[in-house]
Design a protein around this motif. Structure first.
Motif, PDB file in Angstrom:
ATOM      1  N   GLU A  12       0.811  -1.216   0.000  1.00  0.00           N
ATOM      2  CA  GLU A  12       0.000   0.000   0.000  1.00  0.00           C
ATOM      3  C   GLU A  12       0.847   1.270   0.000  1.00  0.00           C
ATOM      4  O   GLU A  12       0.370   2.347  -0.355  1.00  0.00           O
ATOM      5  CB  GLU A  12      -0.912   0.000   1.228  1.00  0.00           C
ATOM      6  CG  GLU A  12      -1.897  -1.163   1.228  1.00  0.00           C
ATOM      7  CD  GLU A  12      -2.420  -1.466   2.614  1.00  0.00           C
ATOM      8  OE1 GLU A  12      -3.608  -1.201   2.852  1.00  0.00           O
ATOM      9  OE2 GLU A  12      -1.644  -1.956   3.465  1.00  0.00           O
ATOM     10  N   ILE A  39      -4.365   7.426  -5.131  1.00  0.00           N
ATOM     11  CA  ILE A  39      -2.922   7.236  -5.028  1.00  0.00           C
ATOM     12  C   ILE A  39      -2.234   8.597  -5.113  1.00  0.00           C
ATOM     13  O   ILE A  39      -2.593   9.425  -5.948  1.00  0.00           O
ATOM     14  CB  ILE A  39      -2.406   6.328  -6.163  1.00  0.00           C
ATOM     15  CG1 ILE A  39      -3.050   4.947  -6.060  1.00  0.00           C
ATOM     16  CG2 ILE A  39      -0.882   6.217  -6.135  1.00  0.00           C
ATOM     17  CD1 ILE A  39      -2.810   4.083  -7.289  1.00  0.00           C
ATOM     18  N   THR A  80      -2.706   9.397 -11.840  1.00  0.00           N
ATOM     19  CA  THR A  80      -3.310   8.686 -10.708  1.00  0.00           C
ATOM     20  C   THR A  80      -4.115   9.605  -9.790  1.00  0.00           C
ATOM     21  O   THR A  80      -4.580   9.167  -8.735  1.00  0.00           O
ATOM     22  CB  THR A  80      -2.212   7.998  -9.871  1.00  0.00           C
ATOM     23  OG1 THR A  80      -1.289   8.993  -9.398  1.00  0.00           O
ATOM     24  CG2 THR A  80      -1.459   6.975 -10.692  1.00  0.00           C
ATOM     25  N   GLY A 105      -3.056   4.322  -2.362  1.00  0.00           N
ATOM     26  CA  GLY A 105      -1.621   4.069  -2.459  1.00  0.00           C
ATOM     27  C   GLY A 105      -0.829   5.318  -2.154  1.00  0.00           C
ATOM     28  O   GLY A 105      -1.287   6.438  -2.383  1.00  0.00           O
ATOM     29  N   ARG A 106       0.354   5.116  -1.616  1.00  0.00           N
ATOM     30  CA  ARG A 106       1.304   6.195  -1.398  1.00  0.00           C
ATOM     31  C   ARG A 106       2.615   5.776  -2.056  1.00  0.00           C
ATOM     32  O   ARG A 106       3.192   4.740  -1.711  1.00  0.00           O
ATOM     33  CB  ARG A 106       1.538   6.456   0.096  1.00  0.00           C
ATOM     34  CG  ARG A 106       0.310   6.966   0.829  1.00  0.00           C
ATOM     35  CD  ARG A 106       0.040   8.431   0.484  1.00  0.00           C
ATOM     36  NE  ARG A 106      -1.036   8.976   1.287  1.00  0.00           N
ATOM     37  CZ  ARG A 106      -2.314   8.965   0.937  1.00  0.00           C
ATOM     38  NH1 ARG A 106      -2.692   8.396  -0.209  1.00  0.00           N
ATOM     39  NH2 ARG A 106      -3.225   9.512   1.716  1.00  0.00           N
ATOM     40  N   MET A 138      -2.592  -1.294  -6.259  1.00  0.00           N
ATOM     41  CA  MET A 138      -2.952  -0.035  -5.592  1.00  0.00           C
ATOM     42  C   MET A 138      -4.167   0.604  -6.268  1.00  0.00           C
ATOM     43  O   MET A 138      -5.093   1.076  -5.613  1.00  0.00           O
ATOM     44  CB  MET A 138      -1.781   0.955  -5.632  1.00  0.00           C
ATOM     45  CG  MET A 138      -0.671   0.712  -4.643  1.00  0.00           C
ATOM     46  SD  MET A 138       0.572   2.046  -4.759  1.00  0.00           S
ATOM     47  CE  MET A 138       1.728   1.540  -3.486  1.00  0.00           C
ATOM     48  N   THR A 139      -4.157   0.596  -7.595  1.00  0.00           N
ATOM     49  CA  THR A 139      -5.257   1.193  -8.353  1.00  0.00           C
ATOM     50  C   THR A 139      -6.559   0.450  -8.094  1.00  0.00           C
ATOM     51  O   THR A 139      -7.617   1.061  -7.902  1.00  0.00           O
ATOM     52  CB  THR A 139      -4.931   1.189  -9.855  1.00  0.00           C
ATOM     53  OG1 THR A 139      -3.708   1.892 -10.075  1.00  0.00           O
ATOM     54  CG2 THR A 139      -6.037   1.845 -10.662  1.00  0.00           C
TER      55      THR A 139
END
Length: 254
Positions: free
Chosen positions: A81, A174, A169, A131-132, A125-126
């Protein structure tokens, strides 16, 4: 740090210096951290010291090996993540003596290493809607330095990648950012000091002073200061911060 407890964070180049400091800070904030690198010993030592939950051996220039390492980490700790793409390397040379191989090596590890790392985690993540991503770039991605044209070119490319990816994104949950440390108290800088001493006859103190002359604070940045900036970007309160390149450099003019 709000928003990090229980999240799986992957830190590349996590065995020493900035990477180890970032991993330790994320762990202290409650994240489950996997560190990757090319050498077993420093990664194992960090895990044993409590700075990370686990590690995997992988070279970021090898997308297949990195992909396998990520699969292993996901199997043990869940989907990634948080990604901190920290792995990098520097070479110095006068431009007239920097052959294409120098530029290729710098691009492979500093730029493509980030590309491979992001590609290994971006899909999940998508899908998850969160997300980072933080790339550890450099002030060399924001300005030029003498004798480091290949390194500067590669780090400038990282900043361009971050800015473009942040736009792609922006609506996905994200965030994508870069931190840009100035000269930092790491093994990499210690090696630079040694090279300067060997080539010029300066003392180590004089060589270090030469490196930090553009830093108004007149000192090396600490890995922990860089880690603190990364930690903030990964937290819940930085959800609207994306596409940024944040200098951690004591006020150095870019």
């Amino acid at each position: 740090m709000k928003g990090l407890s229980g999240r799986h964070a992957l830190v590349t180049g996590g065995g020493r210096g900035i990477g180890a400091a970032v991993a330790s800070a994320l762990t202290a904030a409650g994240a489950r951290v996997t560190v990757t690198g090319r050498k077993d010993a420093p990664l194992k030592e960090l895990v044993e010291a409590g700075g990370a939950a686990g590690y995997a051996i992988a070279d970021v220039t090898d997308p297949l090996a990195l992909g396998e390492a990520v699969k292993e980490a996901v199997a043990e700790r869940g989907p990634v993540e948080v990604l901190v793409a920290n792995a990098g390397a520097a070479e110095t040379a006068l431009f007239s003596r920097a052959d294409p191989a120098v530029f290729q090596r710098m691009f492979d590890v500093n730029t493509m290493g980030v590309v491979h790392s992001v590609q290994s985690v971006l899909g999940p993540m998508t899908e998850a809607g969160f997300g980072r991503i933080v790339a550890v770039a450099s002030t060399a991605g924001l300005k030029g330095y003498r004798y480091t044209s290949a390194y500067c070119a590669a780090k400038h490319a990282v900043i361009g990648l971050v800015r473009s990816l942040a736009l792609e994104t922006a609506r996905s949950g994200i965030t994508v950012n870069a931190v840009c440390p100035g000269f930092t108290d790491t093994d990499m800088v210690a090696e630079s000091v040694s090279r300067i001493v060997a080539k010029t006859g300066m003392t180590a103190e004089q060589a270090e002073a030469e490196l930090v002359r553009d830093n108004p604070q007149g000192r090396l940045v600490t890995p922990e200061e860089v880690a603190d900036a990364v930690l903030w970007l990964c937290g819940a309160d930085a959800a609207s911060i994306t596409g940024q390149a944040i200098a951690v450099a004591g006020g150095e003019v870019m």
